[in-house]
Scaffold this motif. Structure first.
Motif, mmCIF file in Angstrom:
data_model
loop_
_atom_site.group_PDB
_atom_site.id
_atom_site.type_symbol
_atom_site.label_atom_id
_atom_site.label_comp_id
_atom_site.label_asym_id
_atom_site.label_seq_id
_atom_site.Cartn_x
_atom_site.Cartn_y
_atom_site.Cartn_z
ATOM 1 N N THR A 10 -5.929 -11.110 -7.886
ATOM 2 C CA THR A 10 -4.998 -10.555 -8.857
ATOM 3 C C THR A 10 -3.693 -10.181 -8.173
ATOM 4 N N ALA A 11 -2.642 -10.097 -8.965
ATOM 5 C CA ALA A 11 -1.341 -9.735 -8.425
ATOM 6 C C ALA A 11 -1.376 -8.326 -7.838
ATOM 7 N N ALA A 12 -2.049 -7.401 -8.528
ATOM 8 C CA ALA A 12 -2.111 -6.020 -8.029
ATOM 9 C C ALA A 12 -2.798 -5.964 -6.671
ATOM 10 N N ARG A 13 -3.888 -6.711 -6.519
ATOM 11 C CA ARG A 13 -4.601 -6.724 -5.245
ATOM 12 C C ARG A 13 -3.740 -7.356 -4.151
ATOM 13 N N ALA A 14 -3.041 -8.425 -4.464
ATOM 14 C CA ALA A 14 -2.194 -9.094 -3.479
ATOM 15 C C ALA A 14 -1.100 -8.161 -2.975
ATOM 16 N N VAL A 15 -0.489 -7.421 -3.885
ATOM 17 C CA VAL A 15 0.592 -6.514 -3.495
ATOM 18 C C VAL A 15 0.056 -5.371 -2.635
ATOM 19 N N VAL A 16 -1.107 -4.841 -2.997
ATOM 20 C CA VAL A 16 -1.702 -3.764 -2.201
ATOM 21 C C VAL A 16 -2.030 -4.246 -0.794
ATOM 22 N N LEU A 17 -2.601 -5.441 -0.680
ATOM 23 C CA LEU A 17 -2.933 -5.989 0.635
ATOM 24 C C LEU A 17 -1.682 -6.185 1.485
ATOM 25 N N ALA A 18 -0.629 -6.726 0.872
ATOM 26 C CA ALA A 18 0.615 -6.949 1.611
ATOM 27 C C ALA A 18 1.206 -5.632 2.103
ATOM 28 N N ALA A 19 1.175 -4.608 1.254
ATOM 29 C CA ALA A 19 1.740 -3.318 1.628
ATOM 30 C C ALA A 19 0.927 -2.649 2.722
ATOM 31 N N GLN A 20 -0.395 -2.801 2.666
ATOM 32 C CA GLN A 20 -1.244 -2.191 3.686
ATOM 33 C C GLN A 20 -1.085 -2.875 5.040
ATOM 34 N N THR A 21 -0.796 -4.160 5.018
ATOM 35 C CA THR A 21 -0.641 -4.925 6.259
ATOM 36 C C THR A 21 0.673 -4.615 6.960
ATOM 37 N N ALA A 22 1.705 -4.320 6.182
ATOM 38 C CA ALA A 22 3.040 -4.092 6.752
ATOM 39 C C ALA A 22 3.136 -2.734 7.417
ATOM 40 N N ALA A 23 4.018 -2.627 8.390
ATOM 41 C CA ALA A 23 4.342 -1.327 8.973
ATOM 42 C C ALA A 23 5.124 -0.511 7.947
ATOM 43 N N PRO A 24 5.012 0.816 7.983
ATOM 44 C CA PRO A 24 5.700 1.638 6.980
ATOM 45 C C PRO A 24 7.161 1.889 7.327
ATOM 46 N N ILE A 25 7.945 2.217 6.290
ATOM 47 C CA ILE A 25 9.325 2.662 6.465
ATOM 48 C C ILE A 25 9.563 3.796 5.478
ATOM 49 N N SER A 26 10.270 4.839 5.912
ATOM 50 C CA SER A 26 10.503 6.003 5.056
ATOM 51 C C SER A 26 11.639 5.743 4.079
ATOM 52 N N LEU A 27 11.690 6.550 3.027
ATOM 53 C CA LEU A 27 12.765 6.420 2.040
ATOM 54 C C LEU A 27 14.121 6.704 2.672
ATOM 55 N N ALA A 28 14.172 7.677 3.582
ATOM 56 C CA ALA A 28 15.448 7.996 4.233
ATOM 57 C C ALA A 28 15.960 6.795 5.016
ATOM 58 N N GLU A 29 15.051 6.080 5.694
ATOM 59 C CA GLU A 29 15.484 4.925 6.465
ATOM 60 C C GLU A 29 15.876 3.765 5.553
ATOM 61 N N VAL A 30 15.180 3.617 4.413
ATOM 62 C CA VAL A 30 15.575 2.596 3.439
ATOM 63 C C VAL A 30 17.001 2.852 2.966
ATOM 64 N N ASN A 31 17.292 4.103 2.623
ATOM 65 C CA ASN A 31 18.626 4.436 2.134
ATOM 66 C C ASN A 31 19.685 4.222 3.201
ATOM 67 N N GLU A 32 19.289 4.366 4.458
ATOM 68 C CA GLU A 32 20.237 4.164 5.552
ATOM 69 C C GLU A 32 20.464 2.683 5.836
ATOM 70 N N ARG A 33 19.407 1.873 5.750
ATOM 71 C CA ARG A 33 19.484 0.495 6.214
ATOM 72 C C ARG A 33 19.610 -0.534 5.105
#
Length: 271
Positions: A10-33
């Motif tokens: 399912t699309a929901a499962r695919a997105v969850v797997l992709a997000a869990q595999t990736a390294a995290p980034i904070s909202l503050a860093e998103v707004n900066e970069r």
């Protein structure tokens, strides 16, 4: 012995797997970069297995330029969004988009349901095709119909487009979905699943295909690395927005031929 049948991804499962595999980034860093309030964007309807393949390439630590990372807030990597769009009684914003008017806009209230944050947003399409977003926080029982929001809308439209704000607005569509965001320097992609769109005037709702991820690429350039990778996987941009595509599905009498094909793919026969 009965053969083992593997359930479709399912699309929901695919997105969850992709997000869990990736390294995290904070909202503050998103707004900066990669805040990208001014950007070029494209929409894609991506089957879940293709999305997983593309996401795997993007989040690979060996990716030239560095891997995409997943937005993480309070341990969450998938976030619930609720939006209420506002339009004139004659759906002027919808028809401006249908007719491809160069200077056009959408008005909405966006609720980040996991935090309770609310924003009044004006999305403008500019003279060079870029999308520019203007935002104002909402507090308490504020709505986009309140005088201070109406004044902000009038000032923004006059300053950016030299046009008057609509005098009469009312809720025209609601959307609910789950979003994961993948981010790299200067670009990001939003990955939306579990889409439900409702018509406040009739109470009718349509549900998005559970096997499709609605991907939107956002970058400061016309064509991003993500766009090229999706094209290499045979996925082309879709003529689809949640607002116009859902209204095409919910109100079949509307002249909305440019969105019909994508709306049928997203919402099935309802589209």
């Amino acid at each position: 012995m009965a053969a083992h049948v593997t359930a479709p991804m399912t699309a929901a499962r695919a997105v969850v797997l992709a997000a869990q595999t990736a390294a995290p980034i904070s909202l503050a860093e998103v707004n900066e970069r990669a805040q990208l309030l001014t950007r070029f964007d494209r929409k894609y309807l991506v089957p879940a297995p293709v999305f997983l393949s593309v996401a795997g390439r993007l989040t690979d630590s060996r990716r030239p330029g560095g891997p995409f990372r997943a937005l993480a807030i309070g341990g969450r990597r998938a976030f619930r969004y609720h939006s209420v769009y506002y339009d004139t009684p004659g759906l002027g914003s919808f028809h401006d988009h249908r007719q491809g008017r160069r200077l056009r806009f959408k008005i909405r209230e966006r609720v980040y349901e996991d935090s309770g944050e609310r924003q009044f947003e004006i999305k403008l399409k500019g003279r060079r095709g870029a999308t520019v977003k203007h935002r104002r926080p909402l507090t308490g029982v504020d709505t986009p119909l309140d005088p201070h929001c109406r004044a902000y809308l009038a000032e923004t439209l006059q300053r950016t487009h030299g046009i008057e704000a609509p005098t009469t607005l009312s809720p025209s569509l609601t959307t609910d979905y789950l979003r994961t965001t993948l981010v790299a320097d200067g670009e990001r992609i939003t990955c939306d699943v579990s889409l439900v769109c409702g018509d406040p005037s009739t109470g009718r709702a349509v549900h998005g295909d559970a096997a499709l991820v609605l991907v939107e690429t956002k970058s400061a350039s016309h064509l991003s690395d993500v766009d090229r990778l999706l094209h290499a996987h045979g996925v082309r941009p879709a003529v689809f927005t949640k607002y116009c595509g859902a209204l095409a599905a919910l109100r079949p009498a509307l002249p909305a031929n440019r969105w019909r094909r994508a709306a049928r793919r997203v919402f099935g026969e309802a589209g």
